[in-house]
Scaffold this active site. Structure first.
Site, short mmCIF file in Angstrom:
data_model
loop_
_atom_site.label_atom_id
_atom_site.label_comp_id
_atom_site.label_asym_id
_atom_site.label_seq_id
_atom_site.Cartn_x
_atom_site.Cartn_y
_atom_site.Cartn_z
N SER A 104 -102.15 66.75 -11.84
CA SER A 104 -101.49 66.63 -13.14
C SER A 104 -102.45 65.95 -14.13
CB SER A 104 -100.17 65.86 -12.98
OG SER A 104 -99.42 65.91 -14.15
N ASP A 144 -95.28 76.03 -11.08
CA ASP A 144 -95.35 74.79 -11.86
C ASP A 144 -94.66 74.99 -13.20
OD1 ASP A 144 -96.19 72.62 -13.49
OD2 ASP A 144 -98.03 72.39 -12.33
N HIS A 188 -94.70 71.46 -9.63
CA HIS A 188 -95.77 70.63 -10.18
C HIS A 188 -96.33 69.67 -9.12
CE1 HIS A 188 -98.23 68.82 -13.16
NE2 HIS A 188 -97.62 67.67 -13.13
#
Ligand code: CA
Length: 558
Positions: A198, A447, A486
């Site tokens: 991320s 995601d 994610h």
């Protein structure tokens, strides 16, 4: 209270679930002869100077699942920010008693602001990098999150804090960590690695582009490398979903009810039905991402909404999300998203719609409204009340076209736009490549926040810049993870170790041809494993043996 650090619980920084100290293949990669320290841990206090305060330099015996090590916490460039807030670049270093000669920097999620544990988790249930003998460091990237919904974004009002977060902390923390390592062991690390997902993946890309001399290997997951663009696109997506959501008594849309769980299940099933077999095997996993042609219009109700179809308004809001919103001039703000199997999960919903039963919206996208207001726009938005409703009201009403100009905007105080400062969109990795650096990218196809298609687009641009597929694969590989949300979660084989293959690539020249991954306990097939394959290759069933076992799959260009 929704704060940034709560959005990235520790286990989600990395792949896989609990850190189980099981037998480690990674240990085989470590040196047999470990390097002992040459000074006592508390002597590192003397490293302090005008630009650095060492708040802790303590020897820690093996305890709490961590090997014996020297723990150092230090703060660089302490100062008072533009809004009177106390700012500094914190670093948290762990130096093992038995060092393997290597260094790992763990990047953090969210918008940083939390001085994490920093023992560096490589994923796949492997022991932490610290427990494998690596010296490890992490950083808060120049600020400490304040309480409340604005707390993870208000540092963005300070121009230098934006730059520290954007890229400068990666440089100064690496330099200082290496100085501590040299002082403690009497030598610099032989090899240096960076791991992050991320925002941590964004930091990894920043390093390959801006500070290519610092690291030999970088593993960047679900990289937030166009964070301001995505933060704005999320506003337009939210506005699309809010427009079709029922309203609460306070007049605000109940975002979570824009699409019911049954609606999302219907959509997910239709996508799988349409695209699963394009890879040659009906297994609930869509490996052939480029071949998946789907439109939610296929599910549109001919008349009234029923359980077996979606309303025209729902189809429109979904298309707005999947295709990617545009400005009033038709310019795409961010990226499109792939149609994939993992969109009916909580890991998708918690970003896009949230789970709150009323108008107190808890979607992560919406909480990033504070970042759009204070961190991405130049000049920043006027002060908002520090409560979730104010952030929601801003995000669901902001003029997206006007805000688009402001994420590219500059001012006397902020001569760089946030896109310049925070995004890491360059494909000039020439220095990293010349230094024989290796970049291992991975991205979940489901995601909901940073799009796998955006990372794939970047990788294709890198391929063009680097002179071809083979030339690029020599130093940068992208592993798409079908079904994964994610950084983790979803109907996916989301548990895998990135550090061991990265080390083998850097130190032994063995490029990762596949990374075997395991499914999580909450998937429909908890005993499943699969190879993750470097793009453009995809997992292909060999035609015999259990379809639950990675050994019966190859990585092939379909
Ligand atoms: Ca399939």
């Amino acid at each position: 209270m929704l704060v940034v650090n709560a959005r990235w619980p520790r286990r989600r920084l990395w792949l896989g679930a609990a850190l189980a100290c099981i037998g480690s293949t990674a240990a085989a990669a470590a040196d047999n002869n470990s390097i002992p320290p040459v000074i006592a841990c508390d002597r590192l206090q003397s490293e302090a100077g005008a630009a650095m305060r060492v708040s802790e330099a303590q020897s820690r015996p093996a305890a709490g699942g961590m090997a014996a090590h020297c723990e150092v916490i230090a703060y660089l460039d302490e100062r008072t920010g533009a809004e009177g807030q106390k700012l500094a670049i914190g670093l948290h270093l762990r130096l093992p008693q038995a060092w393997n000669g290597r260094f790992v920097f763990q990047g953090q999620g969210g918008t940083d602001g939390v001085l994490g544990s920093g023992d560096a988790l490589p994923g796949g249930g492997q022991p932490s990098a610290l427990n494998q003998g690596y010296a490890t460091v992490t950083t808060d990237a120049g600020h400490s999150n304040a309480p409340g919904p604005l707390g993870g974004a208000s540092f963005g009002l300070d121009p230098q804090a934006r730059i520290d977060f954007g890229y400068r902390a990666d440089d100064v923390v690496t330099r200082q960590a290496k100085r501590f390592i040299q002082a403690y062991y009497g030598r610099l690390p032989k090899y240096s690695y960076f791991l992050g997902c991320s925002n941590g993946g964004r930091h990894g890309m920043v390093i390959t582009q801006r500070f290519p001399e610092h690291f030999d290997g970088v593993a960047a997951g679900a990289p937030a490398f166009r964070m301001p663009e995505k933060g704005l696109s999320g506003a337009a997506v939210t506005q699309g979903f809010a427009a079709i959501a029922p309203k609460a008594p306070d007049g605000r849309p109940i975002l979570s009810q824009a699409l019911s769980q049954a609606d999302m299940d219907l959509l997910s099933r239709a996508i799988v039905q349409s695209c699963d077999e394009a890879d040659g095997l009906a297994d609930g996993i869509i490996d052939n991402v480029p071949a998946c042609r789907f439109s939610p219009r296929a599910l549109q109700c001919p008349a009234e909404k029923t359980a077996s179809c979606l309303s025209a308004a729902q189809v429109g809001a979904l298309e707005n999300y999947f295709q990617g919103p545009t400005t009033a001039q038709g310019r795409r703000i961010y990226a499109s998203y792939p149609y994939d199997s993992g969109i009916a999960t909580e890991g998708w919903r918690r970003w896009t719609l949230g789970t709150a039963p009323d108008s107190r919206v808890n979607a992560f996208n919406v909480s990033f409204g504070a970042s759009l207001a204070y961190l991405y726009m130049t000049p920043p938005h006027a002060p908002l009340a520090n409560d979730a409703d104010a952030v929601y009201d801003f995000y669901r009403t902001v003029d997206v076209t006007e805000a688009h100009a402001r994420i590219f905007g500059t001012s006397a105080a902020m001569p760089e736009s946030s896109v310049q400062t925070i995004s890491a969109n360059s494909v000039d990795l020439s220095t990293f490549r010349q230094r024989r650096g290796k970049l291992l990218l991975y991205h979940g196809v489901s995601d909901p926040t940073f799009s796998a298609l955006d990372t794939l687009d970047w990788y294709k641009r890198l391929t063009n810049a680097a002179g071809g597929e083979k030339e690029t694969a020599d130093f940068a590989r992208l592993f798409l993870v079908p079904g994964m949300n994610h950084c983790a979660g979803g109907p996916a084989t989301d548990s895998f170790d990135v550090l061991t293959p990265l080390v083998a690539w850097v130190e032994q020249g063995r490029a990762p041809e596949r990374i075997d991954a395991r499914a999580g306990a909450k998937t429909p097939w908890p005993d499943r494993s699969r190879p993750l394959c470097p793009y453009p290759r995809q997992a292909r069933y060999l035609g015999q043996g259990s379809i639950e076992q990675a050994a019966n799959f190859s990585c092939a260009v379909l």
